[in-house]
Design a protein around this motif. Structure first.
Motif, PDB file in Angstrom:
ATOM      1  N   LYS A 256       0.738  -1.315   0.079  1.00 14.49           N
ATOM      2  CA  LYS A 256      -0.031  -0.160   0.132  1.00 14.49           C
ATOM      3  C   LYS A 256       0.894   1.127  -0.074  1.00 14.49           C
ATOM      4  N   GLU A 257       1.929   1.138   0.965  1.00 11.69           N
ATOM      5  CA  GLU A 257       2.806   2.307   0.965  1.00 11.69           C
ATOM      6  C   GLU A 257       3.671   2.589  -0.330  1.00 11.69           C
TER       7      GLU A 257
ATOM      8  N   LYS B 236       1.332   4.183  -2.937  1.00  9.68           N
ATOM      9  CA  LYS B 236       1.241   5.480  -2.767  1.00  9.68           C
ATOM     10  C   LYS B 236       2.367   6.279  -2.952  1.00  9.68           C
TER      11      LYS B 236
ATOM     12  N   GLU C 135       2.894   9.447  -5.423  1.00 11.67           N
ATOM     13  CA  GLU C 135       3.899  10.837  -5.371  1.00 11.67           C
ATOM     14  C   GLU C 135       4.987  11.034  -6.309  1.00 11.67           C
TER      15      GLU C 135
END
Length: 370
Positions: free
Chosen positions: A194-195, A198, A202
């Motif tokens: 999930k990170e 993300k 970004e």
């Protein structure tokens, strides 16, 4: 294997009881992939069971003509399996259960007896080799089933190798007890995924913003340079008119000519500066786009790799792949597959197993020395 199966089938109805029992054990090993399961000392080991150590309590005959087996297998992992069996085998099991009196159905049958029995039809084959054939076939079938190109990422090839190994573990019932930390570890891995997603978004946003900022600065500089160029062109026109007038008036032209020449040079330099600026800008934008594409590709691969790791973790949750890889799968299957898809089998095997199986593909002496 077809010849061995025929041999087993022929002996399922043999007049000699021990031979009939041995054939039945071999049938269970072949069809259900049970271990042989030599009798163990209950005071020293858990009550783990295999084909030859089955007792009546481990077998249930169902109304739909299937048979359910329920016992503790290797590493005390419960094995619960329902299957449709050959009528001769069902008949034998029922017969052996009646006379077992709570003991094993297959008294006097162990791995040595099974190996001697199989040796009659194929020299050198043992019960374990019998299971090894099935495990190796399972791996080979899976590797052939999935299309893998030579330029596929290493992590994808490793994933396919794992799925093939899983087929062997399933075939041989190599179950394991799920650790208490398994779910927590899985959730942690999903959180990392999930990170990563993300972070990927970004990274893309940052690079796109850099492109926008670079374009904005470029446009601002172009506007300034072009405005300066227009001023210089207007000034040149003014000097040229002055030169024409001085020629008519018969006045000195030297000073004006110098200003005209100087301004023409300035205009030429200004035009070149704009061309160079545009070329440099195109180069900068291309580099930024290339960096963005490379970054996106790396992020994509990291995400795919993590997704495959999670998939493998979930699929192999209660299977012991190490047992299959170490003792039941012929490593030459991975060697030959690796040659076809440009994958080094050593990248899948542990260093310990690599040394164990190095006989099939020895490293050059200079590599060994490094």
């Amino acid at each position: 294997l077809p010849e061995i199966r025929r041999f087993i089938d022929e002996n399922l109805t043999h007049d000699e009881l021990k031979r009939r029992k041995t054939a039945t054990v071999c049938y269970l090993i072949n069809e259900l992939k049970f271990r042989v399961g030599d009798e163990k000392d209950e005071e020293e080991e858990a009550d783990t069971v295999g084909a030859s150590s089955l007792r009546a309590e481990h077998i249930c005959f169902n109304e739909d003509d299937t048979v359910t087996f329920d016992f503790l297998g290797k590493d005390s992992v419960r094995l619960l399996l329902t299957a449709k069996l050959d009528e001769k085998v069902v008949k034998n099991l029922k017969e052996f259960m009646k006379s077992s009196d709570g003991n094993t159905l297959f008294d006097e049958v162990n791995s040595s007896v099974v190996s001697e029995f199989l040796d009659e039809v194929m020299k050198g084959i043992s019960a374990k080799v019998f299971r090894t054939c099935h495990a190796t076939d399972a791996v080979e079938s899976k590797l052939k089933e999935v299309a893998v190109s030579n330029d596929a990422p290493e992590y994808f090839k490793k994933h396919i190798a794992t799925l093939a190994n899983l087929e062997a573990a399933i075939t041989c019932n190599h179950k394991r007890t799920i650790s208490a930390s398994w779910q927590q570890s899985l959730e942690h891995q999903k959180e990392r995924l999930k990170e990563r997603r993300k972070k990927t978004r970004e990274n893309t946003r940052i690079y796109k913003q850099r492109v926008l900022d670079t374009n904005a600065k470029f446009e601002e500089r172009v506007v300034n340079y072009e405005a300066k160029l227009e001023d210089d062109k207007a000034k040149l026109l003014e000097y040229q008119k002055e030169l024409e007038q001085r020629e008519k008036d018969g006045k000195s032209l030297e000073g004006v000519k110098k200003r005209v020449a100087s301004k023409k040079k300035t205009i030429s330099t200004g035009r070149k500066r704009i061309r160079d600026l545009k070329a440099k800008h195109r180069e900068s934008i291309e580099k930024l786009k290339e960096k963005l594409e490379n970054r996106q590709q790396r992020d994509k691969e990291m995400i795919e790799k993590t997704e495959l790791q999670i998939e493998a973790r979930e699929l192999t949750r209660d299977y012991n792949l190490g047992t299959s890889l170490k003792s039941y799968v012929d490593p030459r299957v991975y060697l030959e597959w690796g040659k076809r898809v440009d994958y080094d089998w050593r990248n899948y095997y542990s260093s310990t197993l690599e040394k164990k199986f190095n006989w099939m593909d020895p490293k050059p002496a200079e590599e060994e020395a490094q």
